[in-house]
Design an enzyme around this catalytic site. Sequence first.
Site, PDB file in Angstrom:
ATOM      1  N   ASP A   1       0.855  -1.186   0.000  1.00 25.55           N
ATOM      2  CA  ASP A   1       0.000   0.000   0.000  1.00 25.55           C
ATOM      3  C   ASP A   1       0.893   1.239   0.000  1.00 25.55           C
ATOM      4  O   ASP A   1       1.892   1.274   0.725  1.00 25.55           O
ATOM      5  CB  ASP A   1      -0.899  -0.010   1.241  1.00 25.55           C
ATOM      6  N   ILE A   2       0.556   2.239  -0.811  1.00 28.47           N
ATOM      7  CA  ILE A   2       1.405   3.444  -0.892  1.00 28.47           C
ATOM      8  C   ILE A   2       1.195   4.387   0.286  1.00 28.47           C
ATOM      9  O   ILE A   2       1.976   5.311   0.473  1.00 28.47           O
ATOM     10  CB  ILE A   2       1.218   4.199  -2.236  1.00 28.47           C
TER      11      ILE A   2
ATOM     12  N   ASN B   1     -13.244  -3.336   2.884  1.00 27.46           N
ATOM     13  CA  ASN B   1     -14.232  -2.266   3.003  1.00 27.46           C
ATOM     14  C   ASN B   1     -15.214  -2.364   1.836  1.00 27.46           C
ATOM     15  O   ASN B   1     -14.796  -2.620   0.703  1.00 27.46           O
ATOM     16  CB  ASN B   1     -13.534  -0.900   2.971  1.00 27.46           C
TER      17      ASN B   1
ATOM     18  N   VAL C   1     -11.346   2.752  -3.381  1.00 24.30           N
ATOM     19  CA  VAL C   1     -11.105   2.222  -4.731  1.00 24.30           C
ATOM     20  C   VAL C   1     -12.119   1.105  -4.971  1.00 24.30           C
ATOM     21  O   VAL C   1     -12.176   0.134  -4.210  1.00 24.30           O
ATOM     22  CB  VAL C   1      -9.665   1.689  -4.886  1.00 24.30           C
TER      23      VAL C   1
ATOM     24  N   HIS D   1     -10.664  -5.526  -2.823  1.00 25.14           N
ATOM     25  CA  HIS D   1      -9.323  -5.718  -2.284  1.00 25.14           C
ATOM     26  C   HIS D   1      -9.389  -5.987  -0.791  1.00 25.14           C
ATOM     27  O   HIS D   1     -10.318  -5.583  -0.106  1.00 25.14           O
ATOM     28  CB  HIS D   1      -8.419  -4.514  -2.568  1.00 25.14           C
TER      29      HIS D   1
ATOM     30  N   HIS E   1      -7.076  -5.609   2.659  1.00 24.75           N
ATOM     31  CA  HIS E   1      -5.918  -5.020   3.315  1.00 24.75           C
ATOM     32  C   HIS E   1      -5.359  -6.053   4.283  1.00 24.75           C
ATOM     33  O   HIS E   1      -6.095  -6.564   5.137  1.00 24.75           O
ATOM     34  CB  HIS E   1      -6.322  -3.782   4.130  1.00 24.75           C
TER      35      HIS E   1
END
Length: 114
Positions: free
Chosen positions: A29-30, A86, A95, A99, A101
């Site tokens: 993750d950025i 989420n 987004v 996905h 996390h």
Amino acid sequence: MDCIFCKIVEGSIPSTKVFENDRVLAFQDIQPAAPVHILIIPKKHIPTMNDVADEDNELIGELFAVARQIAKEQGIAEAGYRLINNVNSDGGQVVYHLHIHLLGGKKLGALIAT
């Protein structure tokens, strides 16, 4: 399609990959929220968990298997880690490409302040 994760899958946006096979991609993750913060995504564009079809069930299981593998490789499996998905705006999704996390590397606090 204007999906940032699809662009990461196709390689037009760079990422720091942690895992990749023909169906799943995992990358750093950025904006990490923990020492280990990895996003695990299906390469197939699925906007939210609500959009998962019955034929995607095996793929969803594979996402969790990859998460388990990465947690071991990152050395956080024994101490513990958190998996978060989420869904939609009230759930905190930013987004709209499914996905997970993977967070760990320190003791994580409560999810919701009381």
